[in-house]
Design a protein around this motif. Sequence first.
Motif, PDB file in Angstrom:
ATOM      1  N   PRO A 133       0.800  -3.351   7.486  1.00  0.00           N
ATOM      2  CA  PRO A 133       0.402  -1.945   7.316  1.00  0.00           C
ATOM      3  C   PRO A 133      -0.746  -1.549   8.231  1.00  0.00           C
ATOM      4  O   PRO A 133      -0.760  -0.438   8.766  1.00  0.00           O
ATOM      5  CB  PRO A 133       0.013  -1.877   5.838  1.00  0.00           C
ATOM      6  CG  PRO A 133       0.817  -2.940   5.190  1.00  0.00           C
ATOM      7  CD  PRO A 133       0.878  -4.054   6.191  1.00  0.00           C
ATOM      8  N   ILE A 167       6.337   3.246   7.809  1.00  0.00           N
ATOM      9  CA  ILE A 167       5.983   2.714   6.499  1.00  0.00           C
ATOM     10  C   ILE A 167       6.404   1.255   6.426  1.00  0.00           C
ATOM     11  O   ILE A 167       7.339   0.826   7.110  1.00  0.00           O
ATOM     12  CB  ILE A 167       6.654   3.514   5.359  1.00  0.00           C
ATOM     13  CG1 ILE A 167       8.195   3.430   5.475  1.00  0.00           C
ATOM     14  CG2 ILE A 167       6.202   4.963   5.373  1.00  0.00           C
ATOM     15  CD1 ILE A 167       8.920   4.073   4.319  1.00  0.00           C
ATOM     16  N   TRP A 168       5.714   0.513   5.623  1.00  0.00           N
ATOM     17  CA  TRP A 168       6.040  -0.916   5.452  1.00  0.00           C
ATOM     18  C   TRP A 168       5.348  -1.347   4.184  1.00  0.00           C
ATOM     19  O   TRP A 168       4.174  -1.692   4.175  1.00  0.00           O
ATOM     20  CB  TRP A 168       5.545  -1.717   6.653  1.00  0.00           C
ATOM     21  CG  TRP A 168       6.071  -3.112   6.758  1.00  0.00           C
ATOM     22  CD1 TRP A 168       5.364  -4.281   6.613  1.00  0.00           C
ATOM     23  CD2 TRP A 168       7.400  -3.506   7.060  1.00  0.00           C
ATOM     24  NE1 TRP A 168       6.171  -5.365   6.799  1.00  0.00           N
ATOM     25  CE2 TRP A 168       7.430  -4.916   7.074  1.00  0.00           C
ATOM     26  CE3 TRP A 168       8.580  -2.812   7.303  1.00  0.00           C
ATOM     27  CZ2 TRP A 168       8.600  -5.643   7.340  1.00  0.00           C
ATOM     28  CZ3 TRP A 168       9.735  -3.542   7.562  1.00  0.00           C
ATOM     29  CH2 TRP A 168       9.739  -4.928   7.589  1.00  0.00           C
ATOM     30  N   LEU A 169       6.067  -1.291   3.066  1.00  0.00           N
ATOM     31  CA  LEU A 169       5.434  -1.362   1.758  1.00  0.00           C
ATOM     32  C   LEU A 169       5.515  -2.763   1.172  1.00  0.00           C
ATOM     33  O   LEU A 169       6.525  -3.457   1.289  1.00  0.00           O
ATOM     34  CB  LEU A 169       6.117  -0.370   0.806  1.00  0.00           C
ATOM     35  CG  LEU A 169       5.405  -0.119  -0.522  1.00  0.00           C
ATOM     36  CD1 LEU A 169       4.065   0.558  -0.277  1.00  0.00           C
ATOM     37  CD2 LEU A 169       6.266   0.752  -1.416  1.00  0.00           C
ATOM     38  N   PHE A 171       6.325  -4.925  -1.629  1.00  0.00           N
ATOM     39  CA  PHE A 171       7.286  -4.666  -2.700  1.00  0.00           C
ATOM     40  C   PHE A 171       7.552  -5.962  -3.445  1.00  0.00           C
ATOM     41  O   PHE A 171       7.557  -7.050  -2.863  1.00  0.00           O
ATOM     42  CB  PHE A 171       8.576  -4.132  -2.089  1.00  0.00           C
ATOM     43  CG  PHE A 171       9.437  -3.362  -3.056  1.00  0.00           C
ATOM     44  CD1 PHE A 171       8.972  -2.189  -3.640  1.00  0.00           C
ATOM     45  CD2 PHE A 171      10.709  -3.789  -3.363  1.00  0.00           C
ATOM     46  CE1 PHE A 171       9.767  -1.469  -4.510  1.00  0.00           C
ATOM     47  CE2 PHE A 171      11.511  -3.072  -4.233  1.00  0.00           C
ATOM     48  CZ  PHE A 171      11.038  -1.912  -4.807  1.00  0.00           C
ATOM     49  N   TRP A 183       6.940  -7.878   2.239  1.00  0.00           N
ATOM     50  CA  TRP A 183       6.885  -6.588   2.925  1.00  0.00           C
ATOM     51  C   TRP A 183       8.310  -6.124   3.186  1.00  0.00           C
ATOM     52  O   TRP A 183       9.121  -6.861   3.746  1.00  0.00           O
ATOM     53  CB  TRP A 183       6.124  -6.716   4.239  1.00  0.00           C
ATOM     54  CG  TRP A 183       4.702  -7.145   4.091  1.00  0.00           C
ATOM     55  CD1 TRP A 183       4.167  -8.350   4.434  1.00  0.00           C
ATOM     56  CD2 TRP A 183       3.626  -6.374   3.556  1.00  0.00           C
ATOM     57  NE1 TRP A 183       2.826  -8.377   4.154  1.00  0.00           N
ATOM     58  CE2 TRP A 183       2.468  -7.173   3.609  1.00  0.00           C
ATOM     59  CE3 TRP A 183       3.529  -5.091   3.033  1.00  0.00           C
ATOM     60  CZ2 TRP A 183       1.236  -6.733   3.170  1.00  0.00           C
ATOM     61  CZ3 TRP A 183       2.298  -4.647   2.592  1.00  0.00           C
ATOM     62  CH2 TRP A 183       1.170  -5.455   2.662  1.00  0.00           C
ATOM     63  N   MET A 188       9.660   3.494   0.195  1.00  0.00           N
ATOM     64  CA  MET A 188       8.512   4.364  -0.069  1.00  0.00           C
ATOM     65  C   MET A 188       8.609   4.862  -1.500  1.00  0.00           C
ATOM     66  O   MET A 188       9.534   5.585  -1.860  1.00  0.00           O
ATOM     67  CB  MET A 188       8.469   5.538   0.907  1.00  0.00           C
ATOM     68  CG  MET A 188       7.214   6.392   0.767  1.00  0.00           C
ATOM     69  SD  MET A 188       7.080   7.606   2.104  1.00  0.00           S
ATOM     70  CE  MET A 188       5.514   8.387   1.650  1.00  0.00           C
ATOM     71  N   THR A 189       7.668   4.445  -2.316  1.00  0.00           N
ATOM     72  CA  THR A 189       7.666   4.837  -3.718  1.00  0.00           C
ATOM     73  C   THR A 189       7.167   6.272  -3.854  1.00  0.00           C
ATOM     74  O   THR A 189       6.548   6.821  -2.942  1.00  0.00           O
ATOM     75  CB  THR A 189       6.751   3.907  -4.529  1.00  0.00           C
ATOM     76  OG1 THR A 189       5.422   3.973  -3.990  1.00  0.00           O
ATOM     77  CG2 THR A 189       7.255   2.470  -4.470  1.00  0.00           C
ATOM     78  N   ASN A 193       0.492   7.420  -3.134  1.00  0.00           N
ATOM     79  CA  ASN A 193       0.505   5.977  -2.947  1.00  0.00           C
ATOM     80  C   ASN A 193      -0.321   5.637  -1.704  1.00  0.00           C
ATOM     81  O   ASN A 193      -0.897   6.523  -1.064  1.00  0.00           O
ATOM     82  CB  ASN A 193       1.944   5.448  -2.839  1.00  0.00           C
ATOM     83  CG  ASN A 193       2.739   6.149  -1.754  1.00  0.00           C
ATOM     84  OD1 ASN A 193       2.262   6.340  -0.639  1.00  0.00           O
ATOM     85  ND2 ASN A 193       3.972   6.549  -2.079  1.00  0.00           N
ATOM     86  N   SER A 194      -0.377   4.371  -1.366  1.00  0.00           N
ATOM     87  CA  SER A 194      -1.217   3.951  -0.246  1.00  0.00           C
ATOM     88  C   SER A 194      -0.767   4.578   1.070  1.00  0.00           C
ATOM     89  O   SER A 194      -1.582   4.834   1.959  1.00  0.00           O
ATOM     90  CB  SER A 194      -1.197   2.425  -0.119  1.00  0.00           C
ATOM     91  OG  SER A 194       0.128   1.951   0.113  1.00  0.00           O
ATOM     92  N   ILE A 195       0.539   4.853   1.208  1.00  0.00           N
ATOM     93  CA  ILE A 195       1.047   5.435   2.448  1.00  0.00           C
ATOM     94  C   ILE A 195       0.621   6.894   2.567  1.00  0.00           C
ATOM     95  O   ILE A 195       0.097   7.323   3.600  1.00  0.00           O
ATOM     96  CB  ILE A 195       2.579   5.303   2.502  1.00  0.00           C
ATOM     97  CG1 ILE A 195       2.982   3.830   2.557  1.00  0.00           C
ATOM     98  CG2 ILE A 195       3.145   6.055   3.707  1.00  0.00           C
ATOM     99  CD1 ILE A 195       4.466   3.588   2.405  1.00  0.00           C
TER     100      ILE A 195
END
Length: 567
Positions: A133, A167-169, A171, A183, A188-189, A193-195
């Motif tokens: 990220p 994005i690279w969440l 999970f 990762w 994308m939730t 969120n953090s993104i």
Amino acid sequence: MRITISAFIVACSAALVVASPVQAPLQVEHEAGTAITARPKKLHGRFLHITDMHPDPFYTAHSSTKRSCHGKNPKKKQAGYWGTPDAECDSPLRLTNFTLDYLDKHWAGDIDFVVWTGDNARHDEDHQIPRTPSEIFDLNRQVAMRMEKIFLKRGIPVVPSIGNNDIWLLFASNFPHLNVATWQQNIMTPGPNSITNEFVSIWQPFVPFPQRQVFQRGAYYSTEVIPGRVAVISLNSIYFYDSNKAVGGCQYNEREDAGNLEFDWLEVQLKMYRNKNMLVYLSGHIPPSPGMYFPECYVRYVELSLRFQDIILGHLYGHMNVDYFSFVEEIDLEIIPNEDPKPDRAAADGLYETLMSEFAHLPSESDEDKLDGLAAISVAPSVVPNPFVPGFRIFSYNVSSEALVKPTGKRNHGHRRGRRGDKDKHCQEEQYSRSWKCHLDQPWHSDPDAPSRRNQAFTPLGFAQFYMPDIAEANKTHPPHFKLEYLTYELTALHPKGSGDEKFVYPVPVRQLPRSLRDGKKESSKYAPYSMTDLTIGSWVGLGRRLGAEGYGKLRRRFRKYMFVSV
């Protein structure tokens, strides 16, 4: 071995630091005390659409293309100095800088706004150098700073959209015995969120303050690019993307699903702009398609596109790295039992054939009633040479004094709902009753006299596409060149009669044209195969019908060549 999440993050970060080559960052110059307040005093009638830059800080010239242009001592194909077409490699930073420098020098003084549709980080092709990220956000921040410097500080609005590689969440793993989170891309939730929190900071100069709370919830927003007249709505297409398994896919009974909330917001925005008698562009990263959107998300996109056809000037997308257009259609809202699934436009190897088949069934461009049920989707080529050569588009729109001084009447009230087909029957059946198709019955605002249907103030007139045909041969001492690939216009539009009068605007500045087009020579017709009078829905349908009909083999060959950016 037990691996904690924190240890995994540290390991990924360390890999990024150790593997990072010595390479100049994206060039950004700071100007102390410069205020971003000025707006262009005069409309140029042009805007830029740029997409999919994919800068890669690990790209190494002459390395192995089999290692995403990262490895050493290649046995066969080597990475080019400026980039490598026909390989799974991203853009060296020098290509990103070169492109932005070119736009700064040659175009920033001739456009009114910028539509920028995402993917400003590398792909995850090299598993020996995993993305993190922090790397993704840093690359997006660097590109955003350059866009601010080049355009925004000149008073030129910039409208970015989030891409699936932005994005690279972290999970939850599907392999609990590994006891580690992983990762995952395209995930994308629902926000905040953090993104969304990170991008509201990165894009702070571009997102209007009143829109930031909405942006923090879902990474979508709207902004006026020509105050009081034209807005661009930047959509977060990741919430519609069927690869995003963290959302519900716009199911009718999941009203709090992230995709449904976004469409609810979009409907409010469109109603607001319609009430203000304004026009809009819809922009985003992933183009609407039955093969890429969740089925119910696609239905909602089609319905809103047709219901507000009268104020939507166009639909601008990227992601595919190829050049094409397609349509969303009224029939996509009908219930057709036992219907064969539509071909997947996302499958690049069959994209051309799918489009030709769809174009063959388009109605006549003179059938105004049928045009009520269509909207054209414009997909631009990428800057990254993966797999084709870099490109960007300069659109023009009608700002002639004759068009601008003519009063714009209020849009007509809705007058139709589209064809219902057998909905009254099928919507009683359980398998269809919970589809949005059975619940979207608001009147449409399609109008043959709207700017999307008839050339008037702010109607898009066409675009010029520029590409970099010599990227493979260019080297350190001989840099590549951006050249005109083709135009959608009729040749006569390039040199309008009476152009000394201020009411006439050149769609492309003469200095940006090849010599043959400047001189008006006959052989210049190779640059203008489509001869479109404008980019109204009827004009797009007319081009589609020609491409889909028998007897237009030469035109089809040209379209296919341009589709894959002339390689």
